[in-house]
Design a protein around this motif. Structure first.
Motif, PDB file in Angstrom:
ATOM      1  N   LEU A   6      46.744  51.382  45.892  1.00  0.00           N
ATOM      2  CA  LEU A   6      47.363  52.157  45.438  1.00  0.00           C
ATOM      3  C   LEU A   6      46.496  53.398  45.675  1.00  0.00           C
ATOM      4  O   LEU A   6      45.306  53.218  45.404  1.00  0.00           O
ATOM      5  CB  LEU A   6      47.730  52.207  44.040  1.00  0.00           C
ATOM      6  N   ARG A   7      46.989  54.494  45.837  1.00  0.00           N
ATOM      7  CA  ARG A   7      46.437  55.823  46.035  1.00  0.00           C
ATOM      8  C   ARG A   7      46.485  56.751  44.726  1.00  0.00           C
ATOM      9  O   ARG A   7      45.448  57.753  44.876  1.00  0.00           O
ATOM     10  CB  ARG A   7      46.841  56.593  47.331  1.00  0.00           C
ATOM     11  N   ARG A   8      47.390  56.579  43.932  1.00  0.00           N
ATOM     12  CA  ARG A   8      47.534  57.571  42.923  1.00  0.00           C
ATOM     13  C   ARG A   8      47.881  57.050  41.763  1.00  0.00           C
ATOM     14  O   ARG A   8      48.315  55.677  41.416  1.00  0.00           O
ATOM     15  CB  ARG A   8      49.102  58.430  43.213  1.00  0.00           C
ATOM     16  N   GLN A   9      47.527  57.613  40.635  1.00  0.00           N
ATOM     17  CA  GLN A   9      47.511  56.911  39.128  1.00  0.00           C
ATOM     18  C   GLN A   9      49.025  56.781  38.991  1.00  0.00           C
ATOM     19  O   GLN A   9      49.411  55.714  38.285  1.00  0.00           O
ATOM     20  CB  GLN A   9      46.898  57.919  37.971  1.00  0.00           C
ATOM     21  N   SER A  10      50.084  57.620  39.267  1.00  0.00           N
ATOM     22  CA  SER A  10      51.413  57.645  38.967  1.00  0.00           C
ATOM     23  C   SER A  10      51.997  56.146  39.460  1.00  0.00           C
ATOM     24  O   SER A  10      52.746  55.486  39.192  1.00  0.00           O
ATOM     25  CB  SER A  10      52.140  58.697  39.735  1.00  0.00           C
ATOM     26  N   THR A  46      41.664  42.936  36.180  1.00  0.00           N
ATOM     27  CA  THR A  46      40.968  42.206  34.782  1.00  0.00           C
ATOM     28  C   THR A  46      41.738  42.629  33.576  1.00  0.00           C
ATOM     29  O   THR A  46      42.442  43.553  33.560  1.00  0.00           O
ATOM     30  CB  THR A  46      39.746  42.657  34.824  1.00  0.00           C
ATOM     31  N   PRO A  47      41.539  41.902  32.339  1.00  0.00           N
ATOM     32  CA  PRO A  47      42.191  42.310  31.332  1.00  0.00           C
ATOM     33  C   PRO A  47      41.606  43.632  30.901  1.00  0.00           C
ATOM     34  O   PRO A  47      42.794  44.539  30.408  1.00  0.00           O
ATOM     35  CB  PRO A  47      41.652  41.243  30.235  1.00  0.00           C
ATOM     36  N   SER A  48      40.677  44.082  31.099  1.00  0.00           N
ATOM     37  CA  SER A  48      40.159  45.512  30.661  1.00  0.00           C
ATOM     38  C   SER A  48      40.915  46.450  31.610  1.00  0.00           C
ATOM     39  O   SER A  48      41.122  47.425  31.143  1.00  0.00           O
ATOM     40  CB  SER A  48      38.546  45.693  30.952  1.00  0.00           C
ATOM     41  N   GLU A  49      40.768  46.339  32.933  1.00  0.00           N
ATOM     42  CA  GLU A  49      41.700  47.179  33.780  1.00  0.00           C
ATOM     43  C   GLU A  49      43.041  47.137  33.360  1.00  0.00           C
ATOM     44  O   GLU A  49      43.675  48.431  33.450  1.00  0.00           O
ATOM     45  CB  GLU A  49      41.626  46.659  35.289  1.00  0.00           C
ATOM     46  N   ALA A  50      43.702  46.295  32.931  1.00  0.00           N
ATOM     47  CA  ALA A  50      45.086  46.229  32.560  1.00  0.00           C
ATOM     48  C   ALA A  50      45.130  46.885  31.051  1.00  0.00           C
ATOM     49  O   ALA A  50      45.968  47.750  30.940  1.00  0.00           O
ATOM     50  CB  ALA A  50      45.739  44.554  32.219  1.00  0.00           C
ATOM     51  N   ALA A  51      44.251  46.778  30.383  1.00  0.00           N
ATOM     52  CA  ALA A  51      44.448  47.500  29.056  1.00  0.00           C
ATOM     53  C   ALA A  51      44.175  48.926  29.292  1.00  0.00           C
ATOM     54  O   ALA A  51      44.884  49.743  28.663  1.00  0.00           O
ATOM     55  CB  ALA A  51      42.972  47.058  28.039  1.00  0.00           C
ATOM     56  N   VAL A  52      43.419  49.532  30.037  1.00  0.00           N
ATOM     57  CA  VAL A  52      43.007  50.919  30.413  1.00  0.00           C
ATOM     58  C   VAL A  52      44.475  51.445  30.930  1.00  0.00           C
ATOM     59  O   VAL A  52      44.763  52.411  30.456  1.00  0.00           O
ATOM     60  CB  VAL A  52      41.912  51.005  31.175  1.00  0.00           C
ATOM     61  N   ASN A  89      36.242  54.035  36.364  1.00  0.00           N
ATOM     62  CA  ASN A  89      35.798  52.970  37.227  1.00  0.00           C
ATOM     63  C   ASN A  89      36.724  51.856  37.218  1.00  0.00           C
ATOM     64  O   ASN A  89      37.292  51.314  38.281  1.00  0.00           O
ATOM     65  CB  ASN A  89      34.438  52.509  37.084  1.00  0.00           C
ATOM     66  N   GLN A  90      37.335  51.738  35.976  1.00  0.00           N
ATOM     67  CA  GLN A  90      38.427  50.685  35.682  1.00  0.00           C
ATOM     68  C   GLN A  90      39.629  50.993  36.450  1.00  0.00           C
ATOM     69  O   GLN A  90      40.308  50.233  36.891  1.00  0.00           O
ATOM     70  CB  GLN A  90      38.305  50.200  34.213  1.00  0.00           C
ATOM     71  N   ILE A  91      39.975  52.343  36.320  1.00  0.00           N
ATOM     72  CA  ILE A  91      41.325  52.597  36.930  1.00  0.00           C
ATOM     73  C   ILE A  91      41.169  52.565  38.538  1.00  0.00           C
ATOM     74  O   ILE A  91      42.041  51.961  39.108  1.00  0.00           O
ATOM     75  CB  ILE A  91      41.708  54.042  36.594  1.00  0.00           C
ATOM     76  N   LYS A  92      39.771  52.960  38.937  1.00  0.00           N
ATOM     77  CA  LYS A  92      39.709  52.944  40.393  1.00  0.00           C
ATOM     78  C   LYS A  92      39.712  51.737  41.037  1.00  0.00           C
ATOM     79  O   LYS A  92      40.342  51.391  42.022  1.00  0.00           O
ATOM     80  CB  LYS A  92      38.383  53.722  40.587  1.00  0.00           C
ATOM     81  N   SER A  93      39.210  50.744  40.176  1.00  0.00           N
ATOM     82  CA  SER A  93      38.992  49.300  40.527  1.00  0.00           C
ATOM     83  C   SER A  93      40.419  48.817  40.603  1.00  0.00           C
ATOM     84  O   SER A  93      40.912  47.808  41.514  1.00  0.00           O
ATOM     85  CB  SER A  93      38.274  48.493  39.534  1.00  0.00           C
ATOM     86  N   ALA A  94      41.226  48.888  39.485  1.00  0.00           N
ATOM     87  CA  ALA A  94      42.437  48.427  39.610  1.00  0.00           C
ATOM     88  C   ALA A  94      43.472  49.012  40.977  1.00  0.00           C
ATOM     89  O   ALA A  94      44.210  48.327  41.284  1.00  0.00           O
ATOM     90  CB  ALA A  94      43.445  49.078  38.223  1.00  0.00           C
ATOM     91  N   MET A  95      43.164  50.318  41.023  1.00  0.00           N
ATOM     92  CA  MET A  95      44.045  51.027  42.015  1.00  0.00           C
ATOM     93  C   MET A  95      43.755  50.168  43.611  1.00  0.00           C
ATOM     94  O   MET A  95      44.384  50.174  44.302  1.00  0.00           O
ATOM     95  CB  MET A  95      43.972  52.412  42.188  1.00  0.00           C
ATOM     96  N   MET A  96      42.375  49.848  43.854  1.00  0.00           N
ATOM     97  CA  MET A  96      42.001  49.524  44.864  1.00  0.00           C
ATOM     98  C   MET A  96      42.522  48.006  45.060  1.00  0.00           C
ATOM     99  O   MET A  96      42.792  47.590  45.983  1.00  0.00           O
ATOM    100  CB  MET A  96      40.284  49.508  44.967  1.00  0.00           C
ATOM    101  N   LYS A  97      42.621  47.289  44.069  1.00  0.00           N
ATOM    102  CA  LYS A  97      42.934  45.834  44.135  1.00  0.00           C
ATOM    103  C   LYS A  97      44.589  45.714  44.400  1.00  0.00           C
ATOM    104  O   LYS A  97      44.958  44.932  45.008  1.00  0.00           O
ATOM    105  CB  LYS A  97      42.760  45.119  42.790  1.00  0.00           C
ATOM    106  N   LEU A  98      45.140  46.950  43.849  1.00  0.00           N
ATOM    107  CA  LEU A  98      46.585  47.013  44.249  1.00  0.00           C
ATOM    108  C   LEU A  98      46.780  47.803  45.629  1.00  0.00           C
ATOM    109  O   LEU A  98      48.220  48.110  45.897  1.00  0.00           O
ATOM    110  CB  LEU A  98      47.251  47.561  43.087  1.00  0.00           C
TER     111      LEU A  98
END
Length: 433
Positions: A363-367, A320-326, A352-361
């Motif tokens: 990914l396991r780490r913020q890096s 989502t755009p919000s997840e991308a902005a964060v 929650n937005q960061i976790k959601s973006a990582m789940m969609k991609l």
């Protein structure tokens, strides 16, 4: 008697030094010092020469007395007797000083009497043109005392011939990295350059740096051209006058609407953003040799091009755009609490937005998320990608690929790739491309 040919170990160390300067322009001074030692202790320099005004701009030098470097800048650069003959030769060809101007003709000049002879008669040497930019040329050269000329000149010219291709590659790397730094600088100033043509110009319109879309725009001649002395010209006459007024105001910022004069031509938005003395830190050699602040970034894009980086990244990655902005704030190094404050939402929402973006991609780490978003934020022209393609695993695994401004390199490390949308889970060995 001439000095023996350069040892392979010395040449190998010199090439390593040159390519290190490709990553760090501050090391060019060290390159010239190493070249001087390898050639037997001669004076070395890299400089620019403007054929329109017959002016040399010395950028790096080694072995010259400081007072002679100062006098060259203050007075003698306008009468450099070697430069016109040097400039007449092709790029990459090594030229002896005696082929630029004869010794007899040189000795009849004020330049020789007051600048060459007082430095223990550094009449020998030579060099090569590294690149040409309109009427500006960028060269590497060396000067050798008359008493050492027979012994050292051939060694120096052979060394230049061996090193010129490596120096040209290193200068290209300087340019690529400078372009990436400029893109990031403009993005942080609120100006997205994705897909846009970017020109960095001086107050007199001399073009100091362009990105690939800008070079293509110049080649097409649609709305922008570069004249015989390297100045940016807009084909839209009213826009060109507005740009002239803007550049006269060092603090001016404006957007102009430009039109291709051809029937049915596209419309463009031209935005000018002053970047001041910071620009000189971003410009690579040799482009910074003729650059003087204040500098202005001219960003040109088609009128219907999307400018919001969050929307573009959201579309590319399927978030989502919000997840991308964060996620963009993460790329800039902000802490989660600072992101929440900047966006006016709770810390819980940001997490929650960061976790959601990582789940969609997957990914396991913020890096990994930071890398994926940073790569997705680059212009499609630089990545060789379609804006709408499904992200691949190479985009999500740190270290698998580094690309930008048409240059790419791959990490040969062998590792399993994480599964990303549109790909099966596989293990593969990356090869050096």
């Amino acid at each position: 008697m001439s000095v023996p040919a350069i040892a392979f170990e010395t040449y190998q160390a010199l090439v390593s030094e040159i390519h290190a300067a490709g990553l760090d322009p501050g090391r060019w001074q060290s390159v010239l010092a190493t070249l001087s030692r390898a050639a037997g202790g001669i004076c070395t320099h890299m400089f620019g020469y403007d054929r329109k005004v017959s002016t040399s701009n010395l950028s790096y030098d080694h072995g010259y007395a400081p007072e002679f470097t100062e006098s060259f800048f203050a007075y003698y650069r306008t009468m450099n007797a070697w430069a016109p003959g040097f400039a007449a030769h092709p790029v990459g060809v090594t030229v002896a000083s005696g082929k630029m101007i004869s010794d007899d003709a040189l000795k009849r000049t004020e330049f020789y009497a007051d600048w060459v002879r007082p430095q223990e008669n550094i009449i020998g040497g030579g060099g090569a043109i590294l690149m040409k930019d309109h009427d500006r040329l960028y060269m590497i050269g060396g000067n050798i005392r008359a008493v050492d000329r027979e012994r050292l000149e051939h060694r120096w010219l052979d060394l230049v011939s061996l090193c010129v291709p490596h120096i040209q590659q290193a200068l290209a790397a300087n340019r690529m990295l400078a372009g990436l730094r400029l893109d990031r600088h403009l993005l942080r100033q609120g100006c997205d350059t994705d897909g846009a043509a970017v020109f960095v110009v001086t107050k007199s319109r001399r073009v100091a740096l362009t990105n690939p879309p800008a070079e293509r725009l110049i080649a097409s001649g649609e709305i922008a051209q570069v004249d015989a002395i390297g100045r940016l010209q807009l084909t839209d006459s009213r826009g060109d006058l507005a740009l002239e007024r803007l550049l006269c105001d060092a603090h001016g910022t404006a957007s102009l609407l430009l039109a291709d004069p051809e029937p049915g031509g596209a419309h463009y938005v031209c935005r000018a953003m002053p970047i001041g003395e910071d620009a000189l830190q971003m410009l690579p050699p040799p482009h910074n040799w003729f650059a003087d602040p204040p500098m202005t970034a001219i960003i040109v894009r088609r009128r219907n091009q999307e400018a919001d980086p969050a929307l573009r990244i959201a579309r590319k990655l399927g978030i989502t755009p919000s997840e991308a902005a964060v996620s963009l704030y993460l790329v800039d190094g902000l802490a989660l609490r600072d992101i929440a404050e900047a966006r006016g939402v709770s810390l819980h929402t940001v997490r929650n937005q960061i976790k959601s973006a990582m789940m969609k991609l997957t990914l396991r780490r913020q890096s990994d998320l930071i890398l994926a978003v940073d790569r997705a934020g680059r212009a499609p022209e630089f990545e060789g990608q379609s804006p709408n393609r499904t992200p691949r695993a190479a985009d999500c695994v740190p270290g698998t690929s580094v690309t930008g401004f048409g240059i790419s390199a791959k990490n040969p490390a062998w590792r399993p790739k994480r599964e990303c949308p549109g790909e099966n889970r596989v293990q593969t060995r990356n090869s050096i491309g």
